[in-house]
Motif scaffolding. Structure first.
Motif, PDB file in Angstrom:
ATOM      1  N   GLU A  68      -4.718   0.410   2.202  1.00 37.80           N
ATOM      2  CA  GLU A  68      -4.175  -0.624   1.311  1.00 37.80           C
ATOM      3  C   GLU A  68      -2.831  -0.138   0.765  1.00 37.80           C
ATOM      4  OE1 GLU A  68      -3.428  -3.556   0.325  1.00 37.80           O
ATOM      5  OE2 GLU A  68      -5.488  -4.142  -0.195  1.00 37.80           O
ATOM      6  N   ARG A  79      -1.180  -8.061   0.430  1.00 36.22           N
ATOM      7  CA  ARG A  79      -2.185  -7.003   0.314  1.00 36.22           C
ATOM      8  C   ARG A  79      -3.044  -6.986   1.560  1.00 36.22           C
ATOM      9  NH1 ARG A  79      -6.020  -5.707  -4.537  1.00 36.22           N
ATOM     10  NH2 ARG A  79      -4.616  -4.386  -5.708  1.00 36.22           N
ATOM     11  N   TYR A  80      -3.496  -5.810   1.990  1.00 28.45           N
ATOM     12  CA  TYR A  80      -4.388  -5.752   3.150  1.00 28.45           C
ATOM     13  C   TYR A  80      -5.719  -6.453   2.854  1.00 28.45           C
ATOM     14  CZ  TYR A  80      -1.510  -2.866   6.206  1.00 28.45           C
ATOM     15  OH  TYR A  80      -0.532  -2.400   7.054  1.00 28.45           O
ATOM     16  N   ARG A  81      -6.156  -6.398   1.581  1.00 26.26           N
ATOM     17  CA  ARG A  81      -7.401  -7.098   1.243  1.00 26.26           C
ATOM     18  C   ARG A  81      -7.240  -8.603   1.498  1.00 26.26           C
ATOM     19  NH1 ARG A  81     -12.776  -7.300  -1.077  1.00 26.26           N
ATOM     20  NH2 ARG A  81     -13.190  -9.445  -0.497  1.00 26.26           N
ATOM     21  N   ASP A 103      -8.522   0.254  -3.805  1.00 26.14           N
ATOM     22  CA  ASP A 103      -7.710  -0.671  -4.601  1.00 26.14           C
ATOM     23  C   ASP A 103      -6.385   0.004  -4.961  1.00 26.14           C
ATOM     24  OD1 ASP A 103      -6.543  -2.354  -6.407  1.00 26.14           O
ATOM     25  OD2 ASP A 103      -8.231  -2.408  -7.805  1.00 26.14           O
ATOM     26  N   CYS A 180       0.740   4.144  -0.108  1.00 23.80           N
ATOM     27  CA  CYS A 180      -0.490   3.455   0.271  1.00 23.80           C
ATOM     28  C   CYS A 180      -1.672   4.357  -0.039  1.00 23.80           C
ATOM     29  CB  CYS A 180      -0.455   3.159   1.771  1.00 23.80           C
ATOM     30  SG  CYS A 180      -0.419   4.690   2.718  1.00 23.80           S
TER      31      CYS A 180
END
Ligand code: GLP
Length: 261
Positions: A68, A79-81, A103, A180
């Motif tokens: 992330e 965001r990767y999420r 996170d 990251c």
């Protein structure tokens, strides 16, 4: 390490989905590791097709992300999420509460990384981990020079990676976060089955090192040579620098059907 080369993107998707389907059958609550980026898209498309057809279900699965960005606020589409929500959660019957990732907006980043390692361990480890590869040989965000025994931690992105990922930030490498959180190389190596997908000529040099190079932190993906169960799925362009190209094609064509992936 099994290297499979195919000119058909659907076949990459089918093979990757077969590996995930096999992992879903192993345990009551399996753990599936997902990757962001363009490489695993054919796998997600095929998994989506199988879920829609009722052939497969992720309802009981835990899903773990690789990495992330640091500093993007919750809900930021870059965001990767958010990417995993779009590519995986929206297409498969995954329970969003069972999607885990580090996170990057946590106040205490080292504590966040340690908690992520515990979450993976508490889930019984990852059964299958999908991976892409960076053009500089990184896996997840383990850039060249990463410890090959590293755990989840903060990393600084290389200029190459920020340039590669600028396409998601209005083509401005300066807008790509500098830091990251990423599963470590050692963390990734504990997944029971690693499935790496690479396509396009831009990956050919990294793929050559991954399969045939000396194991070195300079090309972090080379450590996969030490893993007992790795499947590498390539198109012809990504395989174009392989010295063993003819051999791996022959081996795949002659593979006994009972062997599986
Ligand atoms: C990013 C991700 C990696 C991914 C790589 C390649 O750097 N952190 O996990 O493998 O990009 O992405 P793509 O598949 O889009 O080429």
């Amino acid at each position: 390490m099994e290297v499979i080369v195919t000119s058909r993107p659907q076949e990459l998707g089918r093979l990757g989905a077969d590996a995930v389907a096999a992992a879903l059958r192993v345990r009551e609550r399996p753990a599936i590791g997902v990757a962001t980026g363009s490489s695993p898209q054919p796998v997600y498309a095929e998994l989506g097709r199988r879920v829609a057809a009722g052939e497969l279900s992720f309802a009981a699965a835990n899903v773990f992300m690789l990495d992330e960005y640091v500093g993007l606020p919750p809900g930021d589409p870059r965001r990767y999420r958010s990417e995993i929500d779009r590519d995986v959660v929206a297409r498969l019957d995954v329970d969003p509460a069972r999607v885990h990732g580090p996170d990057g907006s946590a106040a205490d980043l080292p504590a966040e990384c340690a908690a992520y390692e515990r979450a993976i361990a508490d889930a019984g480890g990852i059964d299958v981990q999908l991976l892409g590869i960076g053009s500089d040989g990184h896996i997840a965000f383990n850039e060249p020079g990463s410890s090959l025994a590293s755990r989840t931690r903060i990393k600084t992105l290389t200029a190459q990676t920020r340039a590669d990922n600028a396409r998601f930030f209005d083509d401005d490498p300066e807008a790509v976060p500098r830091h990251c959180l990423t599963q470590g190389v050692g963390t990734i190596m504990e997944a029971r089955h690693l499935v790496l997908v690479a396509t396009g000529r831009g990956k050919a040099e990294a793929v050559h090192h991954l399969v045939e190079g000396a194991i070195s932190a300079l090309w972090p993906a080379t450590i996969l040579q030490m893993h007992p169960h790795v499947t590498v799925l390539l198109d012809d362009a990504a395989a174009s620098r392989l010295q063993l190209g003819s051999y791996v094609r022959e081996a795949w064509a002659a593979k006994p059907a009972w062997q599986g992936l």
